[in-house]
Design a protein around this motif. Structure first.
Motif, PDB file in Angstrom:
ATOM      1  N   LEU A   1     -16.810 -13.113 -15.542  1.00  0.00           N
ATOM      2  CA  LEU A   1     -18.274 -13.388 -15.325  1.00  0.00           C
ATOM      3  C   LEU A   1     -18.793 -11.867 -15.023  1.00  0.00           C
ATOM      4  N   LYS A   2     -17.963 -11.269 -14.135  1.00  0.00           N
ATOM      5  CA  LYS A   2     -18.470 -10.071 -13.442  1.00  0.00           C
ATOM      6  C   LYS A   2     -18.704  -8.974 -14.540  1.00  0.00           C
ATOM      7  N   ILE A   3     -17.495  -8.961 -15.520  1.00  0.00           N
ATOM      8  CA  ILE A   3     -17.567  -7.857 -16.636  1.00  0.00           C
ATOM      9  C   ILE A   3     -18.372  -8.420 -17.797  1.00  0.00           C
ATOM     10  N   LEU A   4     -18.593  -9.632 -18.033  1.00  0.00           N
ATOM     11  CA  LEU A   4     -19.889 -10.101 -19.123  1.00  0.00           C
ATOM     12  C   LEU A   4     -21.148  -9.790 -18.726  1.00  0.00           C
ATOM     13  N   GLU A   5     -21.416  -9.879 -17.292  1.00  0.00           N
ATOM     14  CA  GLU A   5     -22.679  -9.572 -16.737  1.00  0.00           C
ATOM     15  C   GLU A   5     -22.981  -7.931 -16.939  1.00  0.00           C
ATOM     16  N   GLU A   6     -21.691  -7.069 -16.236  1.00  0.00           N
ATOM     17  CA  GLU A   6     -22.069  -5.911 -16.272  1.00  0.00           C
ATOM     18  C   GLU A   6     -22.153  -5.094 -17.689  1.00  0.00           C
ATOM     19  N   GLU A   7     -21.458  -5.744 -18.483  1.00  0.00           N
ATOM     20  CA  GLU A   7     -21.456  -5.120 -20.007  1.00  0.00           C
ATOM     21  C   GLU A   7     -22.402  -6.018 -20.870  1.00  0.00           C
ATOM     22  N   LYS A   8     -23.292  -6.688 -20.338  1.00  0.00           N
ATOM     23  CA  LYS A   8     -24.183  -7.432 -21.159  1.00  0.00           C
ATOM     24  C   LYS A   8     -23.417  -8.216 -22.509  1.00  0.00           C
ATOM     25  N   GLY A   9     -22.352  -8.774 -21.973  1.00  0.00           N
ATOM     26  CA  GLY A   9     -21.379  -9.079 -23.356  1.00  0.00           C
ATOM     27  C   GLY A   9     -22.081 -10.372 -24.039  1.00  0.00           C
ATOM     28  N   GLY A  10     -23.170 -10.926 -23.779  1.00  0.00           N
ATOM     29  CA  GLY A  10     -23.711 -12.123 -24.433  1.00  0.00           C
ATOM     30  C   GLY A  10     -24.790 -11.354 -25.292  1.00  0.00           C
ATOM     31  N   GLU A  11     -25.243 -10.163 -25.356  1.00  0.00           N
ATOM     32  CA  GLU A  11     -26.243  -9.711 -26.095  1.00  0.00           C
ATOM     33  C   GLU A  11     -26.451 -10.163 -27.461  1.00  0.00           C
ATOM     34  N   ASN A  12     -25.307 -10.194 -28.104  1.00  0.00           N
ATOM     35  CA  ASN A  12     -25.268 -10.782 -29.603  1.00  0.00           C
ATOM     36  C   ASN A  12     -24.733 -12.064 -29.513  1.00  0.00           C
ATOM     37  N   GLY A  13     -24.591 -12.799 -28.478  1.00  0.00           N
ATOM     38  CA  GLY A  13     -24.059 -14.253 -28.487  1.00  0.00           C
ATOM     39  C   GLY A  13     -22.570 -14.012 -28.665  1.00  0.00           C
ATOM     40  N   GLY A  14     -22.039 -15.456 -28.558  1.00  0.00           N
ATOM     41  CA  GLY A  14     -20.601 -15.211 -28.532  1.00  0.00           C
ATOM     42  C   GLY A  14     -20.106 -16.912 -27.934  1.00  0.00           C
ATOM     43  N   VAL A  15     -18.844 -16.813 -27.715  1.00  0.00           N
ATOM     44  CA  VAL A  15     -18.234 -17.928 -27.345  1.00  0.00           C
ATOM     45  C   VAL A  15     -17.137 -17.813 -26.098  1.00  0.00           C
ATOM     46  N   LEU A  16     -16.888 -18.662 -25.075  1.00  0.00           N
ATOM     47  CA  LEU A  16     -16.031 -18.716 -24.062  1.00  0.00           C
ATOM     48  C   LEU A  16     -15.034 -19.785 -24.728  1.00  0.00           C
ATOM     49  N   HIS A  17     -13.841 -19.200 -25.232  1.00  0.00           N
ATOM     50  CA  HIS A  17     -12.969 -20.278 -25.978  1.00  0.00           C
ATOM     51  C   HIS A  17     -12.060 -20.753 -25.222  1.00  0.00           C
ATOM     52  N   CYS A  18     -11.685 -21.982 -25.814  1.00  0.00           N
ATOM     53  CA  CYS A  18     -10.657 -22.847 -24.797  1.00  0.00           C
ATOM     54  C   CYS A  18     -11.255 -22.795 -23.549  1.00  0.00           C
ATOM     55  N   PHE A  19     -12.489 -23.404 -23.188  1.00  0.00           N
ATOM     56  CA  PHE A  19     -12.872 -23.008 -21.811  1.00  0.00           C
ATOM     57  C   PHE A  19     -12.424 -23.918 -21.067  1.00  0.00           C
ATOM     58  N   SER A  20     -11.995 -23.173 -19.731  1.00  0.00           N
ATOM     59  CA  SER A  20     -11.183 -23.818 -18.397  1.00  0.00           C
ATOM     60  C   SER A  20     -11.999 -23.660 -17.316  1.00  0.00           C
ATOM     61  N   GLY A  21     -13.309 -23.301 -17.321  1.00  0.00           N
ATOM     62  CA  GLY A  21     -14.092 -23.064 -15.882  1.00  0.00           C
ATOM     63  C   GLY A  21     -14.454 -24.274 -15.700  1.00  0.00           C
ATOM     64  N   ASP A  22     -15.292 -24.321 -14.551  1.00  0.00           N
ATOM     65  CA  ASP A  22     -16.044 -25.806 -14.165  1.00  0.00           C
ATOM     66  C   ASP A  22     -17.339 -25.724 -14.785  1.00  0.00           C
ATOM     67  N   TRP A  23     -18.311 -26.624 -14.477  1.00  0.00           N
ATOM     68  CA  TRP A  23     -19.551 -26.796 -15.070  1.00  0.00           C
ATOM     69  C   TRP A  23     -20.431 -25.670 -14.413  1.00  0.00           C
ATOM     70  N   ASN A  24     -20.299 -24.941 -13.157  1.00  0.00           N
ATOM     71  CA  ASN A  24     -21.064 -24.182 -12.674  1.00  0.00           C
ATOM     72  C   ASN A  24     -20.938 -22.751 -13.604  1.00  0.00           C
ATOM     73  N   MET A  25     -19.598 -22.465 -13.847  1.00  0.00           N
ATOM     74  CA  MET A  25     -19.027 -21.226 -14.692  1.00  0.00           C
ATOM     75  C   MET A  25     -19.835 -21.277 -16.157  1.00  0.00           C
TER      76      MET A  25
END
Ligand code: NI
Length: 257
Positions: free
Chosen positions: A139-163
């Protein structure tokens, strides 16, 4: 007939060496009309690109898996960028962090992950993220690097609903894999129930993580139906509707329309 997408497969894995064609045929027969096939490193990324050339329904994603992050050559970013320009390459991935198996030093994993998020932004590609027991750093790195700028997917998701909500807010889709069919997957089942339909993808991550009733066996794209059926029963939806929605979502996130 319903259209199904497997948003994450590794058909280049040696597990499919002897019967790759039959596996792909079986998927087509079951309505799997779209498969995103991913490399783990430079060699398998090239293999994924080659396989996509042979089949209409298969697209490729090129990346460095965190397990391989410790072994990259100096020029890997340039080589990956070049591979990404090939026809039918739709994303950069998989990339991310794996603190469960720790096959590469964590500092090196983070460094390569950041570098690849920057490459993806530069070439404006969506990203496919691997996260195992590394939720906070992801989460920290995705935020800092603006990882979602062109969209994408968290694959085989294993976090909780909050994440999941945080990832959605950053622009990501959430991909649900076979473990949703396992007993003791309450956290993932909660995510599968609450996810907005327009942010959900499904996947096999084959050859790994086969859903029930094939748990423990080799996984393959045709089995993604079992995952769809389980999610549908959790949500009280028809599996065919989920199949169509996740197929449409997969096309949207990878800019296939
Ligand atoms: Ni994978």
């Amino acid at each position: 007939m319903v259209s199904i997408a497997d948003s994450h497969a590794h058909l280049i894995d040696k597990a499919f060496k002897s019967d790759e064609e039959e596996v792909i045929k079986r998927a087509q027969d079951k309505g799997v009309r779209l498969i995103i096939n991913l490399g783990y490193d430079l060699r398998t990324s090239l293999a994924a690109v080659k396989l996509a050339e042979d089949y209409n329904s298969i697209y490729a994603s090129v990346g460095i898996h965190p397990h391989e992050a410790g072994k990259v050559p100096d020029n890997y970013q340039e080589r990956l960028k070049k591979l990404a320009q090939k026809e039918k390459v739709v994303a950069l991935g998989e990339i991310g962090l794996d603190y469960y198996r720790d096959l590469s030093p964590r500092e090196k994993q983070k460094e390569v992950f950041r570098e690849l998020l920057r490459v993806a932004r530069e070439i404006r590609y969506p990203v496919i993220i691997h996260d195992r027991e590394a939720h906070d750093d992801i989460l920290k790195i995705l935020e800092e690097e603006k990882g979602g700028e062109n969209g994408g997917v968290l694959h085989c998701f294993s976090g909780d609903w909050n994440m999941a909500q945080k990832c959605i807010d950053m622009g990501f889709y959430i991909s649900i894999a076979g473990p949703v069919t396992f007993k003791k997957s309450d956290k993932l089942q909660e995510v599968a129930k609450k996810l907005p339909l327009n942010r959900m993808l499904v996947e096999t991550d084959c050859p790994y993580l086969a859903p029930v009733p094939f748990r423990g066996k080799r996984n393959e794209p045709s089995y993604v139906k079992f995952t769809l059926e389980r999610i549908a029963s959790l949500r009280g939806d028809r599996w065919e509707d989920l199949a169509q929605a996740t197929y449409d979502n997969t096309r949207r996130v990878f800019n296939l329309d």
